[in-house]
Design a protein around this motif. Structure first.
Motif, PDB file in Angstrom:
ATOM      1  N   GLU A  52      -6.983   4.890  20.698  1.00  0.00           N
ATOM      2  CA  GLU A  52      -8.207   5.339  20.021  1.00  0.00           C
ATOM      3  C   GLU A  52      -8.015   4.461  18.591  1.00  0.00           C
ATOM      4  N   SER A  53      -9.196   3.729  18.161  1.00  0.00           N
ATOM      5  CA  SER A  53      -9.387   2.919  17.004  1.00  0.00           C
ATOM      6  C   SER A  53     -10.575   3.448  16.149  1.00  0.00           C
ATOM      7  N   ASP A  54     -10.469   3.473  14.966  1.00  0.00           N
ATOM      8  CA  ASP A  54     -11.892   3.609  14.145  1.00  0.00           C
ATOM      9  C   ASP A  54     -12.269   2.223  13.685  1.00  0.00           C
ATOM     10  N   SER A  55     -11.561   1.206  14.194  1.00  0.00           N
ATOM     11  CA  SER A  55     -12.503  -0.154  14.180  1.00  0.00           C
ATOM     12  C   SER A  55     -13.099  -0.476  15.636  1.00  0.00           C
ATOM     13  N   ASN A  56     -14.385  -0.436  15.424  1.00  0.00           N
ATOM     14  CA  ASN A  56     -15.119  -0.762  16.720  1.00  0.00           C
ATOM     15  C   ASN A  56     -15.149  -2.157  16.940  1.00  0.00           C
ATOM     16  N   CYS A  57     -14.778  -2.991  16.058  1.00  0.00           N
ATOM     17  CA  CYS A  57     -14.510  -4.556  16.368  1.00  0.00           C
ATOM     18  C   CYS A  57     -13.256  -4.543  17.237  1.00  0.00           C
ATOM     19  N   ALA A  58     -12.268  -4.070  16.678  1.00  0.00           N
ATOM     20  CA  ALA A  58     -11.173  -3.917  17.364  1.00  0.00           C
ATOM     21  C   ALA A  58     -11.139  -3.618  18.891  1.00  0.00           C
ATOM     22  N   VAL A  59     -11.756  -2.392  19.005  1.00  0.00           N
ATOM     23  CA  VAL A  59     -12.151  -1.899  20.479  1.00  0.00           C
ATOM     24  C   VAL A  59     -12.820  -2.934  21.236  1.00  0.00           C
ATOM     25  N   GLU A  60     -13.911  -3.561  20.665  1.00  0.00           N
ATOM     26  CA  GLU A  60     -14.674  -4.695  21.502  1.00  0.00           C
ATOM     27  C   GLU A  60     -13.867  -5.756  21.838  1.00  0.00           C
ATOM     28  N   LEU A  61     -13.155  -6.156  20.883  1.00  0.00           N
ATOM     29  CA  LEU A  61     -12.216  -7.283  21.366  1.00  0.00           C
ATOM     30  C   LEU A  61     -11.251  -7.223  22.288  1.00  0.00           C
ATOM     31  N   ILE A  62     -10.656  -5.912  22.232  1.00  0.00           N
ATOM     32  CA  ILE A  62      -9.654  -5.640  23.288  1.00  0.00           C
ATOM     33  C   ILE A  62     -10.235  -5.464  24.782  1.00  0.00           C
ATOM     34  N   GLN A  63     -11.634  -5.054  24.608  1.00  0.00           N
ATOM     35  CA  GLN A  63     -12.118  -5.001  25.830  1.00  0.00           C
ATOM     36  C   GLN A  63     -12.998  -6.261  26.284  1.00  0.00           C
ATOM     37  N   LYS A  64     -13.050  -7.035  25.728  1.00  0.00           N
ATOM     38  CA  LYS A  64     -13.875  -8.555  25.917  1.00  0.00           C
ATOM     39  C   LYS A  64     -12.706  -9.313  27.102  1.00  0.00           C
ATOM     40  N   ILE A  65     -13.349  -9.960  27.904  1.00  0.00           N
ATOM     41  CA  ILE A  65     -12.632 -10.805  28.919  1.00  0.00           C
ATOM     42  C   ILE A  65     -12.013 -12.001  28.317  1.00  0.00           C
ATOM     43  N   SER A  66     -12.647 -12.348  27.619  1.00  0.00           N
ATOM     44  CA  SER A  66     -12.290 -13.752  26.703  1.00  0.00           C
ATOM     45  C   SER A  66     -12.460 -13.585  25.189  1.00  0.00           C
ATOM     46  N   VAL A  67     -11.331 -14.029  24.467  1.00  0.00           N
ATOM     47  CA  VAL A  67     -11.558 -13.872  23.080  1.00  0.00           C
ATOM     48  C   VAL A  67     -10.735 -15.164  22.343  1.00  0.00           C
ATOM     49  N   GLU A  68     -10.787 -16.503  23.251  1.00  0.00           N
ATOM     50  CA  GLU A  68     -10.178 -17.418  22.857  1.00  0.00           C
ATOM     51  C   GLU A  68     -10.660 -18.212  21.601  1.00  0.00           C
ATOM     52  N   LYS A  69     -11.805 -18.057  21.248  1.00  0.00           N
ATOM     53  CA  LYS A  69     -12.326 -18.588  19.922  1.00  0.00           C
ATOM     54  C   LYS A  69     -12.306 -17.686  18.806  1.00  0.00           C
TER      55      LYS A  69
END
Length: 102
Positions: free
Chosen positions: A9-26
């Motif tokens: 659980e994180s209060d950073s919605n941005c962090a949650v979205e990044l962890i859930q994304k398939i690719s974060v190469e950029k």
């Protein structure tokens, strides 16, 4: 630690979205995000979700206090003073209001 099921659980919605994304190469933190994902891959069940800051008070306070501690694992038999009030409020079912601007 032999953990097979984990809820993150994180209060950073941005962090949650990044962890859930398939690719974060950029992304500027792609190395860190990939490392987090690699830790989660070996688990049987992982849920990563956003929570409001009010629900993350204890974790936030402990993380800030941990910056002043020696490295390593610290276990507490009782909640430390910095979070004792919040733990008692949570245990008693106390509700906290949240102001939202529309």
């Amino acid at each position: 630690m032999r953990i097979s099921k984990l809820v993150v659980e994180s209060d950073s919605n941005c962090a949650v979205e990044l962890i859930q994304k398939i690719s974060v190469e950029k992304h500027s933190q792609s190395t860190l995000i990939r490392a987090i994902k690699e830790l989660l891959v070996g688990l049987e069940s992982v849920v990563v979700r956003h929570i409001y800051r009010e629900a993350n008070f204890c974790a936030d306070a402990l993380a800030k206090a941990g910056q002043e501690q020696e490295d390593g694992v610290h276990c507490f038999k009782l909640p430390p003073a910095m979070v004792a009030h919040q733990v008692l409020a949570d245990r008693s079912g106390m509700k906290f209001s949240r102001s939202v601007t529309l």
